[in-house]
Design an enzyme around this catalytic site. Sequence first.
Site, PDB file in Angstrom:
ATOM      1  N   GLY A   1      12.121  -0.950  -1.146  1.00  0.00           N
ATOM      2  CA  GLY A   1      11.951   0.314  -0.436  1.00  0.00           C
ATOM      3  C   GLY A   1      12.142   1.549  -1.299  1.00  0.00           C
ATOM      4  O   GLY A   1      12.552   2.593  -0.788  1.00  0.00           O
TER       5      GLY A   1
ATOM      6  N   MET B   1       4.294  -6.632   2.362  1.00  0.00           N
ATOM      7  CA  MET B   1       3.561  -7.697   1.686  1.00  0.00           C
ATOM      8  C   MET B   1       2.942  -8.685   2.675  1.00  0.00           C
ATOM      9  O   MET B   1       3.206  -9.893   2.636  1.00  0.00           O
ATOM     10  CB  MET B   1       4.487  -8.422   0.699  1.00  0.00           C
ATOM     11  CG  MET B   1       5.159  -7.492  -0.289  1.00  0.00           C
ATOM     12  SD  MET B   1       3.977  -6.484  -1.211  1.00  0.00           S
ATOM     13  CE  MET B   1       3.445  -7.696  -2.403  1.00  0.00           C
TER      14      MET B   1
ATOM     15  N   ILE C   1      -0.873  -9.591   4.745  1.00  0.00           N
ATOM     16  CA  ILE C   1      -2.274  -9.304   5.037  1.00  0.00           C
ATOM     17  C   ILE C   1      -2.371  -9.105   6.541  1.00  0.00           C
ATOM     18  O   ILE C   1      -1.841  -9.912   7.325  1.00  0.00           O
ATOM     19  CB  ILE C   1      -3.172 -10.458   4.561  1.00  0.00           C
ATOM     20  CG1 ILE C   1      -3.127 -10.520   3.032  1.00  0.00           C
ATOM     21  CG2 ILE C   1      -4.598 -10.283   5.071  1.00  0.00           C
ATOM     22  CD1 ILE C   1      -3.873 -11.691   2.435  1.00  0.00           C
TER      23      ILE C   1
ATOM     24  N   ASN D   1      -1.981   2.812   2.858  1.00  0.00           N
ATOM     25  CA  ASN D   1      -1.317   1.849   1.975  1.00  0.00           C
ATOM     26  C   ASN D   1      -1.182   2.457   0.586  1.00  0.00           C
ATOM     27  O   ASN D   1      -2.014   3.258   0.169  1.00  0.00           O
ATOM     28  CB  ASN D   1      -2.169   0.573   1.888  1.00  0.00           C
ATOM     29  CG  ASN D   1      -1.535  -0.497   1.018  1.00  0.00           C
ATOM     30  OD1 ASN D   1      -0.320  -0.740   1.085  1.00  0.00           O
ATOM     31  ND2 ASN D   1      -2.341  -1.148   0.195  1.00  0.00           N
TER      32      ASN D   1
ATOM     33  N   HIS E   1      -1.019   1.169  -3.352  1.00  0.00           N
ATOM     34  CA  HIS E   1      -1.323  -0.052  -4.110  1.00  0.00           C
ATOM     35  C   HIS E   1      -1.128   0.217  -5.599  1.00  0.00           C
ATOM     36  O   HIS E   1      -1.599   1.243  -6.106  1.00  0.00           O
ATOM     37  CB  HIS E   1      -2.763  -0.481  -3.833  1.00  0.00           C
ATOM     38  CG  HIS E   1      -3.131  -1.746  -4.529  1.00  0.00           C
ATOM     39  ND1 HIS E   1      -2.722  -2.984  -4.082  1.00  0.00           N
ATOM     40  CD2 HIS E   1      -3.832  -1.971  -5.666  1.00  0.00           C
ATOM     41  CE1 HIS E   1      -3.169  -3.908  -4.907  1.00  0.00           C
ATOM     42  NE2 HIS E   1      -3.846  -3.334  -5.884  1.00  0.00           N
TER      43      HIS E   1
ATOM     44  N   THR F   1      -8.520  -0.387   5.866  1.00  0.00           N
ATOM     45  CA  THR F   1      -9.591  -0.921   6.715  1.00  0.00           C
ATOM     46  C   THR F   1      -9.499  -2.447   6.649  1.00  0.00           C
ATOM     47  O   THR F   1      -8.587  -2.988   6.016  1.00  0.00           O
ATOM     48  CB  THR F   1     -10.977  -0.446   6.225  1.00  0.00           C
ATOM     49  OG1 THR F   1     -11.131  -0.879   4.869  1.00  0.00           O
ATOM     50  CG2 THR F   1     -11.112   1.056   6.310  1.00  0.00           C
TER      51      THR F   1
ATOM     52  N   LEU G   1      -9.184  -6.083   2.467  1.00  0.00           N
ATOM     53  CA  LEU G   1      -7.894  -5.990   1.776  1.00  0.00           C
ATOM     54  C   LEU G   1      -7.983  -5.059   0.562  1.00  0.00           C
ATOM     55  O   LEU G   1      -8.822  -5.271  -0.323  1.00  0.00           O
ATOM     56  CB  LEU G   1      -7.443  -7.389   1.323  1.00  0.00           C
ATOM     57  CG  LEU G   1      -6.104  -7.436   0.592  1.00  0.00           C
ATOM     58  CD1 LEU G   1      -4.954  -7.103   1.525  1.00  0.00           C
ATOM     59  CD2 LEU G   1      -5.893  -8.781  -0.069  1.00  0.00           C
TER      60      LEU G   1
ATOM     61  N   GLN H   1       5.371   2.919 -10.707  1.00  0.00           N
ATOM     62  CA  GLN H   1       6.207   3.271  -9.552  1.00  0.00           C
ATOM     63  C   GLN H   1       6.597   4.742  -9.578  1.00  0.00           C
ATOM     64  O   GLN H   1       6.636   5.400  -8.537  1.00  0.00           O
ATOM     65  CB  GLN H   1       7.444   2.374  -9.499  1.00  0.00           C
ATOM     66  CG  GLN H   1       7.083   1.008  -8.910  1.00  0.00           C
ATOM     67  CD  GLN H   1       8.286   0.132  -8.637  1.00  0.00           C
ATOM     68  OE1 GLN H   1       9.320   0.300  -9.264  1.00  0.00           O
ATOM     69  NE2 GLN H   1       8.141  -0.802  -7.722  1.00  0.00           N
TER      70      GLN H   1
HETATM   71  C1  GRF Z   1       5.046  -0.826  -4.785  1.00  0.00           C
HETATM   72  O1  GRF Z   1       4.791  -0.945  -6.141  1.00  0.00           O
HETATM   73  C2  GRF Z   1       3.765  -0.794  -3.996  1.00  0.00           C
HETATM   74  O2  GRF Z   1       2.691  -0.278  -4.694  1.00  0.00           O
HETATM   75  C3  GRF Z   1       3.519  -2.243  -3.728  1.00  0.00           C
HETATM   76  O3  GRF Z   1       4.784  -2.791  -3.517  1.00  0.00           O
HETATM   77  C4  GRF Z   1       5.764  -2.046  -4.238  1.00  0.00           C
HETATM   78  C5  GRF Z   1       6.852  -1.691  -3.293  1.00  0.00           C
HETATM   79  O4  GRF Z   1       8.006  -1.268  -3.936  1.00  0.00           O
HETATM   80  N1  GRF Z   1       2.577  -2.391  -2.642  1.00  0.00           N
HETATM   81  P1  GRF Z   1       9.200  -0.623  -3.099  1.00  0.00           P
HETATM   82  O5  GRF Z   1       9.619  -1.633  -2.034  1.00  0.00           O
HETATM   83  O6  GRF Z   1       8.699   0.656  -2.488  1.00  0.00           O
HETATM   84  O7  GRF Z   1      10.289  -0.397  -4.078  1.00  0.00           O
END
Ligand code: GRF
Length: 214
Positions: free
Chosen positions: A8, A86, A88, A103, A105, A137, A140, A167
């Site tokens: 998070g 995480m 789908i 989302n 990514h 949408t 994926l 990040q």
């Molecule tokens: C992030 O890198 C995001 O892009 C991916 O999952 C990670 C989540 O990290 N989908 P966090 O839980 O926000 O630290």
Amino acid sequence: MVLISGSGTNLQALIDDLAGQGSLASIVGVIANKADAYGLQRAANAGIATRTLSHRDFVDRAAFDQALQREIDAFNPDLILLAGFMRILTADFVKHYRGRLLNIHPSLLPKHKGLQTHQRALDEGDLEHGATVHFVTEELDGGPLILQSRIKIIQGDDAASLATQVQQQEYLLFPLVVRWFAADRLHLNHDRACLDGGPIPASGLRLEDLESGI
Ligand code: GRF
């Protein structure tokens, strides 16, 4: 409303940003599909309501998504953010939230959809990498792109070093896009993301262009 599965850190960036003065939005709740997701603690520390809904308690993906939808709708949120969620999602779920489901990514979409994005960028000899925020949408990691931020890949980078750098960009991207949405500047019109009424290029806006005033 924010959905998470893990640490998070993106949620924390959103909490911190929305705590700032003049914020137009607030996080009404955080839902995790894992009881040990540390993000739940982050939410609780910020006084945000939390729910845990384990996908293991449901017979199939559709049943889980229906229960998740009920949990979300009980909060009546304007916007739902997938911040490291995480799972789908089924087409029915995604359609229900069309235009208000975003989302983040960890790649420069449309490159490297799915998992292991940092290693794949290295394996393919990419010179740059980054993160993308997009509308969700049915496809994926395939919805209309909103905003990207890039980093250069340099000699000596490995998956861990890329993850750290990407990040840091994510913590800038997601709060900015949420601010646009909260200010009613960002919409999904048909299959195009629009900012201030104008279509966003299919390749998304670039954070570095915004910062340099382009
Ligand atoms: C992030 O890198 C995001 O892009 C991916 O999952 C990670 C989540 O990290 N989908 P966090 O839980 O926000 O630290």
